[in-house]
Design a protein around this motif. Structure first.
Motif, PDB file in Angstrom:
ATOM      1  N   LEU A 136      39.448  35.120  43.804  1.00  0.00           N
ATOM      2  CA  LEU A 136      40.243  34.639  42.670  1.00  0.00           C
ATOM      3  C   LEU A 136      40.764  33.225  42.912  1.00  0.00           C
ATOM      4  CD1 LEU A 136      41.669  35.108  39.954  1.00  0.00           C
ATOM      5  CD2 LEU A 136      43.488  36.303  41.202  1.00  0.00           C
ATOM      6  N   LEU A 137      41.164  32.915  44.136  1.00  0.00           N
ATOM      7  CA  LEU A 137      41.749  31.609  44.441  1.00  0.00           C
ATOM      8  C   LEU A 137      40.704  30.548  44.793  1.00  0.00           C
ATOM      9  CD1 LEU A 137      44.836  32.674  46.616  1.00  0.00           C
ATOM     10  CD2 LEU A 137      44.753  32.203  44.164  1.00  0.00           C
ATOM     11  N   ASN A 138      39.445  30.936  44.894  1.00  0.00           N
ATOM     12  CA  ASN A 138      38.388  30.017  45.328  1.00  0.00           C
ATOM     13  C   ASN A 138      37.880  29.185  44.145  1.00  0.00           C
ATOM     14  OD1 ASN A 138      36.125  28.709  46.318  1.00  0.00           O
ATOM     15  ND2 ASN A 138      35.412  30.468  47.500  1.00  0.00           N
ATOM     16  N   GLU A 139      38.226  27.895  44.150  1.00  0.00           N
ATOM     17  CA  GLU A 139      37.839  27.010  43.041  1.00  0.00           C
ATOM     18  C   GLU A 139      36.325  26.766  42.992  1.00  0.00           C
ATOM     19  OE1 GLU A 139      39.788  25.939  40.705  1.00  0.00           O
ATOM     20  OE2 GLU A 139      41.820  26.164  41.469  1.00  0.00           O
ATOM     21  N   GLU A 140      35.619  27.131  44.037  1.00  0.00           N
ATOM     22  CA  GLU A 140      34.162  26.936  44.059  1.00  0.00           C
ATOM     23  C   GLU A 140      33.412  28.097  43.413  1.00  0.00           C
ATOM     24  OE1 GLU A 140      33.029  24.002  45.172  1.00  0.00           O
ATOM     25  OE2 GLU A 140      35.166  23.545  45.465  1.00  0.00           O
ATOM     26  N   LYS A 141      34.077  29.210  43.223  1.00  0.00           N
ATOM     27  CA  LYS A 141      33.422  30.377  42.632  1.00  0.00           C
ATOM     28  C   LYS A 141      33.254  30.186  41.124  1.00  0.00           C
ATOM     29  CE  LYS A 141      33.245  33.180  46.294  1.00  0.00           C
ATOM     30  NZ  LYS A 141      31.973  33.697  46.834  1.00  0.00           N
ATOM     31  N   GLY A 142      32.261  30.890  40.557  1.00  0.00           N
ATOM     32  CA  GLY A 142      32.054  30.857  39.110  1.00  0.00           C
ATOM     33  C   GLY A 142      33.189  31.559  38.378  1.00  0.00           C
ATOM     34  N   MET A 143      33.375  31.200  37.121  1.00  0.00           N
ATOM     35  CA  MET A 143      34.476  31.748  36.354  1.00  0.00           C
ATOM     36  C   MET A 143      34.359  33.268  36.180  1.00  0.00           C
ATOM     37  SD  MET A 143      37.336  30.847  35.122  1.00  0.00           S
ATOM     38  CE  MET A 143      37.100  29.074  35.311  1.00  0.00           C
ATOM     39  N   TYR A 144      33.144  33.766  35.981  1.00  0.00           N
ATOM     40  CA  TYR A 144      32.972  35.205  35.776  1.00  0.00           C
ATOM     41  C   TYR A 144      33.365  35.978  37.036  1.00  0.00           C
ATOM     42  CZ  TYR A 144      30.965  39.540  33.950  1.00  0.00           C
ATOM     43  OH  TYR A 144      30.808  40.833  33.486  1.00  0.00           O
ATOM     44  N   GLU A 145      32.987  35.445  38.192  1.00  0.00           N
ATOM     45  CA  GLU A 145      33.311  36.119  39.455  1.00  0.00           C
ATOM     46  C   GLU A 145      34.825  36.146  39.676  1.00  0.00           C
ATOM     47  OE1 GLU A 145      31.808  36.061  44.140  1.00  0.00           O
ATOM     48  OE2 GLU A 145      31.084  34.540  42.722  1.00  0.00           O
ATOM     49  N   ARG A 146      35.495  35.044  39.321  1.00  0.00           N
ATOM     50  CA  ARG A 146      36.948  34.991  39.493  1.00  0.00           C
ATOM     51  C   ARG A 146      37.643  35.943  38.513  1.00  0.00           C
ATOM     52  NH1 ARG A 146      38.728  28.784  39.788  1.00  0.00           N
ATOM     53  NH2 ARG A 146      40.545  29.638  40.871  1.00  0.00           N
ATOM     54  N   TYR A 147      37.155  35.988  37.294  1.00  0.00           N
ATOM     55  CA  TYR A 147      37.700  36.933  36.307  1.00  0.00           C
ATOM     56  C   TYR A 147      37.494  38.376  36.783  1.00  0.00           C
ATOM     57  CZ  TYR A 147      39.075  34.264  32.104  1.00  0.00           C
ATOM     58  OH  TYR A 147      39.724  33.472  31.192  1.00  0.00           O
ATOM     59  N   ASP A 168      52.589  45.696  43.965  1.00  0.00           N
ATOM     60  CA  ASP A 168      53.155  44.377  44.235  1.00  0.00           C
ATOM     61  C   ASP A 168      52.200  43.455  44.982  1.00  0.00           C
ATOM     62  OD1 ASP A 168      55.419  45.201  42.970  1.00  0.00           O
ATOM     63  OD2 ASP A 168      56.691  45.277  44.749  1.00  0.00           O
ATOM     64  N   GLU A 169      51.396  44.011  45.895  1.00  0.00           N
ATOM     65  CA  GLU A 169      50.476  43.160  46.658  1.00  0.00           C
ATOM     66  C   GLU A 169      49.433  42.528  45.741  1.00  0.00           C
ATOM     67  OE1 GLU A 169      47.471  43.293  50.550  1.00  0.00           O
ATOM     68  OE2 GLU A 169      48.198  45.177  49.676  1.00  0.00           O
ATOM     69  N   ALA A 170      48.871  43.344  44.854  1.00  0.00           N
ATOM     70  CA  ALA A 170      47.885  42.818  43.905  1.00  0.00           C
ATOM     71  C   ALA A 170      48.538  41.838  42.940  1.00  0.00           C
ATOM     72  CB  ALA A 170      47.232  43.967  43.136  1.00  0.00           C
ATOM     73  N   ALA A 171      49.731  42.170  42.454  1.00  0.00           N
ATOM     74  CA  ALA A 171      50.432  41.282  41.520  1.00  0.00           C
ATOM     75  C   ALA A 171      50.740  39.941  42.165  1.00  0.00           C
ATOM     76  CB  ALA A 171      51.710  41.946  41.028  1.00  0.00           C
ATOM     77  N   THR A 172      51.115  39.945  43.445  1.00  0.00           N
ATOM     78  CA  THR A 172      51.403  38.706  44.163  1.00  0.00           C
ATOM     79  C   THR A 172      50.158  37.842  44.261  1.00  0.00           C
ATOM     80  OG1 THR A 172      53.164  39.762  45.441  1.00  0.00           O
ATOM     81  CG2 THR A 172      52.229  37.741  46.350  1.00  0.00           C
ATOM     82  N   ALA A 173      49.021  38.452  44.538  1.00  0.00           N
ATOM     83  CA  ALA A 173      47.754  37.703  44.597  1.00  0.00           C
ATOM     84  C   ALA A 173      47.439  37.086  43.238  1.00  0.00           C
ATOM     85  CB  ALA A 173      46.624  38.629  45.038  1.00  0.00           C
ATOM     86  N   ILE A 174      47.670  37.841  42.177  1.00  0.00           N
ATOM     87  CA  ILE A 174      47.415  37.334  40.820  1.00  0.00           C
ATOM     88  C   ILE A 174      48.339  36.156  40.520  1.00  0.00           C
ATOM     89  CG2 ILE A 174      47.562  37.916  38.365  1.00  0.00           C
ATOM     90  CD1 ILE A 174      46.709  40.791  39.167  1.00  0.00           C
ATOM     91  N   GLY A 199      48.250  28.708  40.166  1.00  0.00           N
ATOM     92  CA  GLY A 199      48.056  27.333  40.634  1.00  0.00           C
ATOM     93  C   GLY A 199      46.638  26.832  40.437  1.00  0.00           C
ATOM     94  N   SER A 200      45.796  27.601  39.766  1.00  0.00           N
ATOM     95  CA  SER A 200      44.397  27.214  39.553  1.00  0.00           C
ATOM     96  C   SER A 200      44.286  25.915  38.750  1.00  0.00           C
ATOM     97  CB  SER A 200      43.676  28.343  38.795  1.00  0.00           C
ATOM     98  OG  SER A 200      42.419  27.916  38.335  1.00  0.00           O
TER      99      SER A 200
END
Length: 313
Positions: free
Chosen positions: A174-185, A197-203, A208-209
């Motif tokens: 999700l945080l990798n700006e090099e990945k394609g948009m579909y993969e990040r979605y 909470d752990e998943a929500a924190t990652a989201i 900052g994207s």
């Protein structure tokens, strides 16, 4: 959000009332949204045509929501109108983006050439990225026959959730700006479906994207999760007048879903924002909260539900 399986029967009079109310520009924006949210649960030419007309409304917020609704309904008869919206460069990018996403949600292969064209040539980054998403979704539909539609939130999502179950791995994608948009979605929706909470924190970290499109979807997902740990980050987004209106609008709606006192105070403050997409989002969110707190349904179709439930006790 209603999926294509969820539809209701209403009288012709109710149907006409809802269509007229949606398109009546003299009505408050919250009243028009009440009609829109009801119409997306109906099928047939009148609701579809009212929503199509609404995609050209002077309110960009209403117009984009109408396009979104047509995608959620997965009504192939709406495709020609959605194509015209995507092609019309005079419309706000938030509306055209939603038309492209709707074409992906409907998932018909004949839309591939159009989406490919706008993936390359569209002047708006958020529209190009949406075309990338829609093309990937249609391709996946073609390859697997059917995308798992078992979203716990009853929404037709722009990407199927990733199969990976590690929060750490999903966060990295999700945080990798090099990945394609579909993969990040796909990583975003997998984290949403896990919850906690752990998943929500990652989201939250993905706010900052560099992509306004991704950030707006992140805010939307945080609204679905209704996790209060997102309040501060969403508040900062809403307050940032330099942020893309589509991101601020989703932040406002998400704050309305979380709905603690601080969120409500912020919505009241930004209901006066000079950007109509933002101020109207705050108006709608506050109106929805008012109905919810009074035990009534925001959608016209369900206005009688509380009384019926009460009577059956």
């Amino acid at each position: 959000m209603a999926s294509s399986e969820n539809s209701f029967q209403v009288s012709p009079e109710t149907e006409k009332f809802l269509c007229d109310r949606l398109l009546d520009q003299n009505q408050p924006i919250s009243e028009r949204f009440r009609a829109l949210f009801s119409l997306r649960n109906l099928r047939g030419p009148a609701p579809r045509n009212a929503l199509i007309l609404a995609t050209r409304d002077s309110s960009n917020l209403l117009a984009h929501e109408a396009a979104f609704a047509l995608g959620q309904m997965q009504d192939a008869d709406a495709i020609p109108a959605l194509e015209l919206v995507l092609k019309d460069l005079s419309l706000h990018p938030i509306v055209r983006h939603e038309a492209a996403e709707a074409l992906g949600a409907i998932g018909v292969e004949s839309n591939i050439p159009l989406l490919k064209n706008y993936l390359v040539s569209d002047p708006a980054q958020e529209v190009r990225e949406t075309c990338e998403l829609a093309l990937s979704r249609i391709k996946e539909l073609k390859n697997v026959g059917e995308i798992d539609g078992s979203s716990p939130f009853l929404s037709v999502d722009p990407a199927a959730p990733a199969s990976c179950s590690s929060v750490h791995e999903l966060r990295e994608v999700l945080l990798n700006e090099e990945k394609g948009m579909y993969e990040r979605y796909a990583a975003l929706f997998a984290l949403r479906n896990q919850g906690g909470d752990e998943a929500a924190t990652a989201i939250i970290q993905s706010l900052g994207s560099k992509s306004a499109l991704l950030k707006h979807e992140v805010a939307y997902v945080l609204g679905q999760l209704q996790n209060k740990i997102a309040s501060d980050a969403l508040s900062r987004i809403l307050r940032d007048v330099n942020e893309h209106p589509m991101v601020r609008h989703e932040a406002a709606e998400a704050l309305g879903s979380i709905a603690d006192d601080r969120c409500v105070a912020l919505l009241e403050e930004f209901a006066k924002d000079p950007e109509p997409i933002v101020s109207q989002s705050c108006d709608v969110a506050l109106s929805m909260l008012e109905f919810e707190r009074s035990g009534k349904s925001f959608e016209y179709l369900f206005m009688q539900t509380p009384q019926l439930q009460q009577a059956s006790c």
